[in-house]
Design an enzyme around this catalytic site. Structure first.
Site, PDB file in Angstrom:
ATOM      1  N   LYS A 154       0.828  -1.202   0.000  1.00 13.26           N
ATOM      2  CA  LYS A 154       0.000   0.000   0.000  1.00 13.26           C
ATOM      3  C   LYS A 154       0.865   1.255   0.000  1.00 13.26           C
ATOM      4  CE  LYS A 154      -3.400   2.413   2.879  1.00 13.26           C
ATOM      5  NZ  LYS A 154      -2.553   3.631   3.013  1.00 13.26           N
ATOM      6  N   LYS A 197       7.463   0.910   1.729  1.00 11.64           N
ATOM      7  CA  LYS A 197       8.164   0.141   0.692  1.00 11.64           C
ATOM      8  C   LYS A 197       9.518   0.738   0.361  1.00 11.64           C
ATOM      9  CE  LYS A 197       5.125   0.717  -2.445  1.00 11.64           C
ATOM     10  NZ  LYS A 197       4.321   1.612  -1.599  1.00 11.64           N
ATOM     11  N   LYS A 215       5.866   9.354  -7.339  1.00  7.20           N
ATOM     12  CA  LYS A 215       6.484  10.264  -6.369  1.00  7.20           C
ATOM     13  C   LYS A 215       7.989  10.346  -6.554  1.00  7.20           C
ATOM     14  CE  LYS A 215       5.199   8.560  -2.437  1.00  7.20           C
ATOM     15  NZ  LYS A 215       4.727   7.257  -2.921  1.00  7.20           N
ATOM     16  N   ASP A 263      -1.035  -0.212  -4.593  1.00  3.61           N
ATOM     17  CA  ASP A 263      -2.474  -0.161  -4.398  1.00  3.61           C
ATOM     18  C   ASP A 263      -3.212  -0.792  -5.575  1.00  3.61           C
ATOM     19  OD1 ASP A 263      -1.210   2.349  -2.989  1.00  3.61           O
ATOM     20  OD2 ASP A 263      -3.079   1.939  -1.935  1.00  3.61           O
TER      21      ASP A 263
END
Length: 250
Positions: free
Chosen positions: A9, A14, A40, A127
């Site tokens: 998620k 991560k 990101k 996700d």
């Protein structure tokens, strides 16, 4: 070659797990490539002294030519070669296409042929596992998958979705889930909740990272805990995970 895609998620940790795992492999003498597969583009920042790497998609938007290897790859702590895919302009286009475009460029430029990595780590937004976000687990890229989760409800929900998606690819020669990394958030009965998920999914918990202020403090300095304090108890957790993956791939 050890080739691992790390899913979970958004915001579950991560990138922290991936960067520390990359650093652990590097300290052990392995040649590592880490590829951040998230719009990101912050997967590798703590391997690069806190300095963000220009993502491939940003470069391609701002320039007429595709980046060269030297423009898309930067060397970080321990000699880890860092790549960030990036994504489209916010609100425009599909982030998964950035991953696909970057992977095509990695092939075209023969990046792995130049660096000859022993370990390739893909840090993937988890996700959703569709389109470009599934690219790292297709045959020829990653071979193993680690799912990072806490005991939080939405983290476990995403972990289950990832496992289900991977199961749906089972007949296509894609990567397989190697195990779960429990990244603690100190929720009630956290270990029991994650163990129940792992048992139901039929996959082991292969790493356990306690919630640690030390990780946060080193990241504030643009470092992994492996670089900042490799003798610490928390660093030993990442070294143990690296050892597990080495043993599993030997």
């Amino acid at each position: 070659m050890i080739k691992v895609a790390i899913y979970g998620k958004g915001g579950i940790g991560k990138s922290t797990v991936t960067a520390n795992l990359a650093a652990a492999f590097a300290v052990k003498g392995y040649k590592v490539v880490q590829i951040g597969c998230d719009p990101k583009a912050d997967s590798t920042i703590n391997l690069l002294g806190g300095n963000p790497l220009i993502p491939v998609m940003n470069f391609m938007r701002d320039n007429d030519d595709e980046p060269t290897i030297d423009e898309m790859v930067k060397t970080g702590f321990g000699g880890v070669e860092c790549i960030e895919t990036g994504g489209p302009t916010p609100g425009i286009g599909c982030a998964g296409r950035g991953i696909i475009s970057t992977f095509n460029l990695i092939d075209d430029l023969d990046v792995f042929g130049r660096f000859h990595p022993d370990v390739v780590l893909y840090d993937v937004l988890g996700d959703v596992v569709c389109g470009g976000f599934a690219a790292p687990i297709r045959e020829g890229f990653a071979e193993d998958i680690l799912i990072v989760t806490s005991g939080e409800k939405m983290a476990l929900y995403a972990a289950n979705n990832i496992k289900t998606a991977v199961d749906n690819f089972a007949d296509r020669g894609y990567a397989k889930v190697k195990g779960v990394v429990l990244n603690h958030r100190n929720v009630e009965n956290e270990t029991e909740k994650v163990q129940a998920f792992a048992d139901e999914a039929g996959i082991p918990i292969v790493g356990e990272i306690p919630r640690s202020q030390e990780i946060i403090d080193w990241e504030d300095q643009g470092k992994t805990v492996i670089e900042g304090n490799p003798e610490s108890d928390i660093a030993k957790r990442f070294f143990a995970l690296a050892d597990y993956l080495i043993k599993e791939n030997s």
